[in-house]
Write a protein that holds these residues in place. Sequence first.
Motif, short mmCIF file in Angstrom:
data_model
loop_
_atom_site.label_atom_id
_atom_site.label_comp_id
_atom_site.label_asym_id
_atom_site.label_seq_id
_atom_site.Cartn_x
_atom_site.Cartn_y
_atom_site.Cartn_z
N UNK A 9 6.33 -2.60 1.47
CA UNK A 9 4.87 -2.51 1.43
C UNK A 9 4.32 -3.07 2.72
N UNK A 68 -0.99 3.07 4.87
CA UNK A 68 -1.42 3.56 3.57
C UNK A 68 -0.36 4.43 2.93
N UNK A 69 -0.08 4.09 1.71
CA UNK A 69 0.82 4.92 0.93
C UNK A 69 -0.02 5.88 0.09
N UNK A 93 -2.31 -0.48 -3.46
CA UNK A 93 -1.10 -0.22 -2.66
C UNK A 93 0.09 -0.98 -3.27
#
Lengths: 262, 327
Positions: free
Chosen positions: B105, B110-111, B169
């Motif tokens: 992470x 941005x995921x 996220x």
Amino acid sequence: MRRHLNLIRVFLKINLQMAMAYRTDTFVNILVNMMWLGWELLSLSIIFGNTQALAGWEFGDLIVLLGVFRIVNMLMFIMIWPATEKFNTSVRDGSFDYVLLQPVNSLFVVSFSRLTIWRLWDLVLALVLILSGLSISGGNILWQNFMAFLALAFSGIIIIYSLWVVLIALTFWFTKFDNNVTILHALMDAGRYPVMVYPFWLQLIVTFIIPIAVATTVPVQALHGSLSVLQVLMYLGVGAASFVVAVLFWRVGVRKYSGASS
Amino acid sequence: MTIENIIEVKDLSKTYKVSERDSGFKAAVASFFKRKFKDVKAVDHVHFSIRPGEMVGFLGPNGAGKTTTLKMLSGLLNPTFGHAKVMGYTPWELRGEYLSAITLIMGQRNRLSWDIPAADSFLLNQAIYRIGDIEYKQTMRELDELLELGDVVKKPVRNLSLGERMKCELAAGLIHRPSVLFLDEPTIGLDITAQARIREFLREYNRRYNATIILTSHYMADVTALCERVILIHHGKLMYDGALAELSRKIAPFKVIGVGLENAADYDLTGYGERTVGENGDAMVYLRVPAEQATSVTSRLLAELPIHDITIADPPIESVIEQAFQG
């Protein structure tokens, strides 16, 4: 396989939601698309108001060709443009890292995660065009020719797709390469007419370099039985080979990306 | 690898080729035709091992090699040299089973898709990680409870605040219940409350699932709140690996006092503490003072000088680390 189908279902669902979120945009797009079709038909009827055949192709054949062209074009708009845009952005802002870290084939995710759903409407138009073209030209179509037509249309689409994969994979080497698919776009429209109407040099380009003719002209030729069995097999072979090459090229690109990105 | 260690890293090294050129137009043209490359050692023979359930803080100034190390451990980057095993896997082979058991992470990436609510991205992850409906609902309930997601997940991500987005996220990165978490600056840019909530969440997640967490952060507070053990990297080299308490004893007995003073140059401040550089190059004068004297020096400053502003802070992490290796 089941998992990938399930993923495509989820991708479709998400993209449908996105299309609905921007509904004015979607609506206008459908309208514009209808207008384009009207324009295409008008220009064909103008041509045939003056002549009986175009490079040996009759009106009905050209309508079929237009239908096939619109299917290939649909693929471009449903998948290739949106996927390219998303891919280029994701490489630049680094979110492509997340694509690589998912336990799913990265090329699959890149290809299918962003789809412009409303373009599927084109499929209906394209099928109407193909069927009315067939009925205009009359005569019986042999079933084996029809099968060859389907197989070649599919293989043609695979060839265009493979070319696209190679073009976007080049981004792994040249980080800034936003024009990667422009060349595909520039020559796409050439598929609208039978390849024989073009000057020889352009025929060579759209057959061998950006093989849009292989995806449009060739299947319709098969429909009329003007291709030998050997030719059909050869085109199918080229389709399969280009897919394999594209997937390998993608893999090398991904490895390059992991070797160099920071 | 031994059973006790979930992560084993040995001689891990990464060298980048970076194109370099002099400034100026002529050099730009020259480099267009012929690139000169320089090798940069981002990570240089790093060793460490981590036991299951440990929370380890990765510290180091910008460019120290923290992110590169995390990327190699998650499998994104191939090392130039050395090897690493995480749960018995070699990360950069990118095996499906491995990827299903870890998460990376990154606070700055941005995921989640911008245009759709986070909840839809979660569903996508459910399909990607092949999570059954019952398990998925259970995990979502727990994440919702821990992160207090509520209705946030129903709004398009582009409409969320930074703090809300980071919560989503985190949730997106944890739906598959990874047992090893690589977190790169998970609290960057967040306000103090949001930072605290994320920390609280990580501590609880670690406790509940015995997850192993490696965390990099610029905020010393993240590390002090979460990690008993820290690994310091500097110029790609491992400089310290051990208890956080040990490290603070070594280098943290300092405070930085910022003084707002008209015509500061007119005053001799050497009697109060050592002049040091401020974080943002503002008009304040900064003094480094031993922690136990901070209060007394402050009151002396206020009493003896025409001061209109004063701040007391821990030294920034960069200078702490800088100090650790200078002194």
